[in-house]
Enzyme design. Sequence first.
Site, PDB file in Angstrom:
ATOM      1  N   GLY A  64      22.116  30.417  29.200  1.00 12.51           N
ATOM      2  CA  GLY A  64      22.834  31.299  28.087  1.00 12.51           C
ATOM      3  C   GLY A  64      21.912  31.369  27.213  1.00 12.51           C
ATOM      4  O   GLY A  64      22.051  32.138  25.873  1.00 12.51           O
ATOM      5  N   ASN A 123      20.696  30.516  35.722  1.00 11.47           N
ATOM      6  CA  ASN A 123      21.964  29.941  35.015  1.00 11.47           C
ATOM      7  C   ASN A 123      21.631  29.563  33.805  1.00 11.47           C
ATOM      8  O   ASN A 123      21.456  28.321  33.674  1.00 11.47           O
ATOM      9  CB  ASN A 123      22.705  28.939  35.784  1.00 11.47           C
ATOM     10  N   GLU A 135      14.341  26.238  42.987  1.00 10.47           N
ATOM     11  CA  GLU A 135      14.973  25.616  44.082  1.00 10.47           C
ATOM     12  C   GLU A 135      15.878  26.528  44.888  1.00 10.47           C
ATOM     13  O   GLU A 135      16.388  25.814  46.140  1.00 10.47           O
ATOM     14  CB  GLU A 135      15.367  24.195  44.047  1.00 10.47           C
ATOM     15  N   HIS A 144      15.720  28.805  38.208  1.00  8.03           N
ATOM     16  CA  HIS A 144      15.714  27.785  39.168  1.00  8.03           C
ATOM     17  C   HIS A 144      15.095  27.961  40.427  1.00  8.03           C
ATOM     18  O   HIS A 144      15.557  28.594  41.617  1.00  8.03           O
ATOM     19  CB  HIS A 144      17.191  27.481  39.659  1.00  8.03           C
ATOM     20  N   CYS A 204      14.528  25.431  33.611  1.00 10.70           N
ATOM     21  CA  CYS A 204      15.690  25.834  32.682  1.00 10.70           C
ATOM     22  C   CYS A 204      15.844  25.205  31.343  1.00 10.70           C
ATOM     23  O   CYS A 204      14.974  25.413  30.396  1.00 10.70           O
ATOM     24  CB  CYS A 204      16.989  25.430  33.594  1.00 10.70           C
TER      25      CYS A 204
END
Length: 358
Positions: free
Chosen positions: A292, A290, A335, A333, A248
């Site tokens: 932007g 997650n 996980e 992500h 990320c």
Amino acid sequence: MKGFLVLKDGSRYEGELFGALFSRVGEVVFNTSMTGYQEVLTDPSYFGQIVVMTYPLIGNYGVHPDDEQSERPMVRGMIVREKVDDYSHWRGNESLDAYMTRHGIIGISGIDTRALTRKLRSQGTLPGIIVSEVSDLDEAQALLAGYDIKGYVDEVTTKKPYVIKPKKASGLRAAVMDFGIKRGILKSLVARGVELHVFPARATAEEILSCSPDGILLSNGPGDPSELGEIVEVVKSLIGKKPIFGICLGHQILTHAFGGKTEKLVYGHRGGNHPVKDLIHNHIVITAQNHGYVTVASSLDASQIEITHINVNDGSVEGMRHKHLPVFSVQYHPEASPGPRDSDLLFDQFVTMMKEAK
């Protein structure tokens, strides 16, 4: 109690307040996950944001300490269509309302989340604030006008280094640069017998290498990667010295360390159902996301960096690797926490890379 969601463009939505009546400005974003609201609340990547849950029923299974991704909720507010207080689940030990009240987080229910999400999709994410009185609207607009998003990594990183030892050690040791890491990522590596030495985001290369790691993990986290120039320089100095895995924000920081650029998406990728194409193995994985910001593909040196994953919905970069060095990263992500575990094998790939280097 009646309340209002006020956006920077002047629009407002009326609903019912819950949680703690403590208003704070945040970037209003939406998440498409059907479950995992507690993981969303406690994900440090959401620091400074007010999250709209698009699934209409939130709170129905309560909350449980094992689902927390950090020591406390990181969001500045939550927006839902319907909040459930009478939760039903064998693991649930507290209602969502009670949990948010205890941690000082405001929420608002009864909002038309479909209409709000469509607005964010077309106009982009907007600063917003949840208030309790109509008389507060002028003050709310003043707060929104001065809202700025900066310095979030320093707010969520660990304040001092710490070590996590697995019960069954593999003999491998990884240094973790904590930009706001989720507990699920740490658990995924510890479950594979990796001893973790976790460092603050501003740790120097010398400090990170002082634990003699077999590999380095660059974690997820909030904010704009282009503001993290000092961290980028540290990561740049570590490339080629140890195997590196970026997740990320860690992926975005690697992008800048490689000389590339990132840009902000209109409304971001947030949810547990995002399809990603693995270009190496030619198959689709469903991912939890997650973020932007994304890597600008054309900014990467194609002679050195290979794009390994792309988002099926918009074609944006979701993964890359160095063609000659043991360095790779993904934008999503692996996980889950919450979400599908299609990409859990990426942790095995990192472990294999460390073993080979060792």
